[in-house]
Design an enzyme around this catalytic site. Sequence first.
Site, short mmCIF file in Angstrom:
data_model
loop_
_atom_site.label_atom_id
_atom_site.label_comp_id
_atom_site.label_asym_id
_atom_site.label_seq_id
_atom_site.Cartn_x
_atom_site.Cartn_y
_atom_site.Cartn_z
NE ARG A 42 32.48 16.91 95.30
CZ ARG A 42 33.47 17.66 94.82
NH1 ARG A 42 33.89 17.48 93.58
NH2 ARG A 42 34.05 18.57 95.56
CE1 TYR A 65 37.37 29.94 92.85
CE2 TYR A 65 37.15 31.41 94.74
CZ TYR A 65 37.50 30.19 94.21
OH TYR A 65 38.01 29.20 95.03
CG ASP A 73 29.64 27.56 95.26
OD1 ASP A 73 30.13 26.53 95.75
OD2 ASP A 73 30.33 28.45 94.73
NE ARG A 111 27.09 15.94 91.72
CZ ARG A 111 28.38 15.88 91.43
NH1 ARG A 111 29.14 16.93 91.67
NH2 ARG A 111 28.92 14.81 90.93
NE ARG A 119 32.43 23.29 99.67
CZ ARG A 119 33.30 23.33 98.67
NH1 ARG A 119 33.85 22.23 98.22
NH2 ARG A 119 33.59 24.47 98.10
#
Length: 342
Positions: free
Chosen positions: A27, A150, A73, A36, A23
């Site tokens: 953020r 998921y 992703d 973003r 990652r």
Amino acid sequence: MTKILLRALAGEALPTPPIWMMRQAGRYLPEYRATRAQAGDFLSLCYNPDLAAEVTLQPIRRFGFDAAILFADILLIPQALGADLWFVTGEGPRLSTITDARQLGELKPADAIHDTLSPIYETIRILSRELPPETALIGFAGAPWTVATYMIAGRGTPDQGPAHAFKNADRVAFSALIDRITEATILYLSAQIDAGAEVVKIFDSWAGSLQGADFDDFALTPARRIIQALKQRHPNVPVIAFPREAGDRYIGFARATGADCVALDNSVSAEWAAEKVQGDGCVQGNLAPHHMVTGGDELIAEAQRITRAFRGRPHIFNLGHGITPDANPENVAAMIEAVRSA
Ligand code: CP3
């Protein structure tokens, strides 16, 4: 000169390990948040090759990592197979759910994924041109079990309960879902390599919730199938497998699957892994991500302890899981300095 990430993956013990971070585009970086915002939202960023390449490059420019990881992703595969996918800000991903065998029949065939995923291949082509010559480019996908958790639950779950329930109620249908994701993943990673990925990584974030024969059938076997198929087509492209929280199932995982490197989470100690896992080949890991938030002397001591524990055999320095949004970028720079001076 061969890139140092590729040298470690080929089995070379280096005085200073290559460094990158799960990652690393994210953020905790103000420049990521700005890009973003420009893209609009997370998925629009993933599917915009220029902006996705830009955020992939940001941590390379700022920190000089030895590898860049494609910005995308693991949940793009379910979307490419026909699931609805969206992200709820502050909460995480949401997908249409799969609750019975009939819904499996509605998924698209594996080879339909390229219709959706072609922008990802374009991101890789841009990165192949723009990365510094010493920086390796890593492509990735989720492992079938993690992706299935998921797809079944429609969201992240603390214990993967819905996926276990589906597996236990209808193992045949569940296996068919795993097979479909496996086939799609082979095609996806192979296309990433054709576009310029030099290494691929398979993220099995929830491997630790599989036990016994379930671990063999749904973590180990799909990883082996994917790696064997990739090695047939691209024999020189190394594969990193990340069966997160596999515990003692890390032992022998590389040998059983054909992976060139096993990525370790931070629930195992570097000293244990050096003895039990690194004998099979390169390992990656495994600093606890909280050090990127807390910093200080403990960060330095831990980064150096891990570097020294794995020294003398092939190692890639990384965190044990992704860096979190509350991390301080100054701690990342301190980590790199600590590893390089250990
Ligand atoms: O820098 C990199 O590591 C490359 C890009 C990357 C992302 N996700 C970007 C991302 C990679 C390799 C992933 C993998 C991924 N995605 C995994 C496996 C690794 C792991 O962390 O266990 C999983 C389980 C996912 C699914 C996913 N994507 C979740 C659960 C979430 C929400 C949690 C969160 O951190 O918000 C995402 C969103 C996501 N993927 C973000 C990023 C940078 C944050 C999105 C944002 O900008 O708001």
